[in-house]
Write an enzyme that holds these catalytic residues in place. Structure first.
Site, short mmCIF file in Angstrom:
data_model
loop_
_atom_site.label_atom_id
_atom_site.label_comp_id
_atom_site.label_asym_id
_atom_site.label_seq_id
_atom_site.Cartn_x
_atom_site.Cartn_y
_atom_site.Cartn_z
N HIS A 36 4.32 -24.95 12.94
CA HIS A 36 3.52 -25.60 13.98
C HIS A 36 2.04 -25.41 13.68
O HIS A 36 1.46 -24.35 13.98
CB HIS A 36 3.86 -25.04 15.36
CG HIS A 36 3.34 -25.86 16.49
ND1 HIS A 36 4.13 -26.80 17.14
CD2 HIS A 36 2.13 -25.94 17.07
CE1 HIS A 36 3.41 -27.39 18.09
NE2 HIS A 36 2.19 -26.88 18.07
N HIS A 38 -1.86 -27.90 13.10
CA HIS A 38 -2.54 -29.19 13.24
C HIS A 38 -3.68 -29.27 12.22
O HIS A 38 -4.31 -28.26 11.91
CB HIS A 38 -3.12 -29.35 14.64
CG HIS A 38 -2.20 -28.95 15.75
ND1 HIS A 38 -1.13 -29.72 16.14
CD2 HIS A 38 -2.18 -27.86 16.54
CE1 HIS A 38 -0.49 -29.12 17.13
NE2 HIS A 38 -1.11 -27.98 17.39
N TYR A 54 -10.00 -32.63 25.10
CA TYR A 54 -10.86 -31.73 24.34
C TYR A 54 -11.08 -32.34 22.96
O TYR A 54 -10.36 -33.26 22.54
CB TYR A 54 -10.24 -30.33 24.23
CG TYR A 54 -8.94 -30.29 23.46
CD1 TYR A 54 -8.92 -30.10 22.08
CD2 TYR A 54 -7.72 -30.47 24.11
CE1 TYR A 54 -7.73 -30.07 21.37
CE2 TYR A 54 -6.53 -30.45 23.41
CZ TYR A 54 -6.54 -30.25 22.05
OH TYR A 54 -5.36 -30.25 21.34
N ARG A 130 7.07 -36.16 18.80
CA ARG A 130 6.57 -35.26 19.83
C ARG A 130 6.32 -36.03 21.14
O ARG A 130 5.80 -37.14 21.13
CB ARG A 130 5.27 -34.61 19.37
CG ARG A 130 4.82 -33.46 20.25
CD ARG A 130 3.46 -32.94 19.86
NE ARG A 130 3.24 -31.60 20.36
CZ ARG A 130 2.05 -31.04 20.49
NH1 ARG A 130 0.96 -31.70 20.14
NH2 ARG A 130 1.92 -29.81 20.95
N HIS A 189 6.05 -22.86 21.91
CA HIS A 189 5.39 -21.80 22.67
C HIS A 189 6.37 -20.99 23.53
O HIS A 189 6.11 -20.72 24.70
CB HIS A 189 4.27 -22.39 23.52
CG HIS A 189 3.42 -23.39 22.79
ND1 HIS A 189 3.06 -23.20 21.48
CD2 HIS A 189 2.90 -24.59 23.16
CE1 HIS A 189 2.33 -24.25 21.08
NE2 HIS A 189 2.24 -25.10 22.07
N ASP A 256 0.23 -22.23 15.17
CA ASP A 256 -0.51 -23.02 16.15
C ASP A 256 -1.98 -23.18 15.75
O ASP A 256 -2.84 -23.44 16.58
CB ASP A 256 -0.41 -22.40 17.55
CG ASP A 256 -0.79 -23.36 18.67
OD1 ASP A 256 -0.61 -24.58 18.48
OD2 ASP A 256 -1.28 -22.91 19.72
#
Length: 304
Positions: A36, A38, A54, A130, A189, A256
């Site tokens: 996971h 990005h 954001y 997702r 998470h 993450d």
């Protein structure tokens, strides 16, 4: 099915990750996977979704992420489409193309994406879709089940899974609500239980039943999202223990990175410390290899 957001002009820029990640304190097995992460930017090449909540920091693209993996000893990765790109998966796809077969992806699909588009995404290494449930829930305990069922039908021919961003504690009957979806489910998470909730929450127990029955996978990611305490997040250990004891063959680890949803009052973690949390939660080296290597290979189709 991207998350609704405010005007991009008003979206705050989040903090950048720690630029000096340290190596973890345990030996990371060959073939380990960060399930996971990005990649972000540059904004001149990959425009941000106008209604985002954001904006990502600069210098968090594919090259920086490759440096992080090298420091941690992580060979493989699964890139997940972030909300600030909406359904524009180009940054994810370009990073995967440069990954020499060591990357898979989880995309966000638009309603107009047809089977041919999904076939191209599959060929590029995408293995899941997702869905942001945090912002799509129709009220407490109500899931957009019809929309999820329709999406599952679209991706099933490709062997994909649905990755759901949701607070499992909001849905006491989660296992029943999702019982007839024809694809595997992945939850990030540690189930994204809201702060102050415990493992006895009916929704978390339903989540455990999905894992126990082989219907779902859980990502050991983003503990700072659900913890009220700093590293090593002792208030999260009960959740990690429950997941490990229930279904060690359904657990995945992820960094993450670059930690874009870190709350403003929490210090930016070092990624070496975050990986060391896995050794704390899964102290047995054999089980840890399962989480880092075997389980990702099974779900994402990496060679063994």
């Amino acid at each position: 099915m991207a998350a609704p957001a405010t005007s991009g002009d008003a979206a705050p820029v989040v903090a950048a990750p720690d630029p000096q990640p340290r190596a973890p304190g345990f030996t990371v097995p060959p073939g380990a996977c960060d399930c996971h992460a990005h990649v972000c930017g540059p904004a001149t090449r990959y425009p941000l979704f106008a209604r985002r909540i954001y904006s990502p920091p600069e210098a968090t693209g594919a090259a920086e992420y490759a440096g992080l993996r090298a420091r941690l000893g992580i060979e493989r990765a699964v890139l997940v489409q972030p909300s600030f790109y909406g359904t524009d998966n180009r940054a994810l796809l370009d990073a995967m193309a440069a990954g020499n077969g060591r990357m898979r992806g989880v995309a966000v699909l638009g309603d107009a994406d047809d089977a041919r588009t999904l076939e191209r995404l599959h060929e590029a290494g995408v293995r899941g879709a997702r869905v942001n449930i945090v912002d799509l829930a129709d009220g407490k305990g109500q899931l957009p089940v019809d929309r999820l069922r329709a999406l599952a039908g679209r991706i099933r021919p490709f062997g994909w899974h649905l990755e759901l961003l949701m607070h499992v504690d909001e849905f006491p009957g989660l296992d029943r609500l999702l019982a007839d979806l024809p694809v595997p489910l992945v939850f990030g998470h540690l189930g994204y239980v809201r702060k102050g909730r415990g493992v006895d929450e009916p929704g978390f127990q339903a989540f455990l039943r999905l894992l126990r029955d082989g219907r779902a996978w859980a990502k050991l990611t983003g503990p700072y999202r659900i913890s009220s305490q700093g590293l090593p997040h002792p208030d999260i250990e009960a959740f990690a223990q429950a997941l490990r004891e229930t279904a060690p063959r359904r657990l995945l680890w992820g960094s993450d990175w670059p930690h874009v949803m870190l709350q403003w009052n929490i210090p930016m973690p070092n990624d070496g410390d975050l990986l060391d949390l896995l050794a704390r939660w899964v102290p047995d080296a054999g089980q840890r290899r399962q989480v880092l290597v075997d389980n990702p290979a099974a779900l994402y189709g990496f060679p063994t």
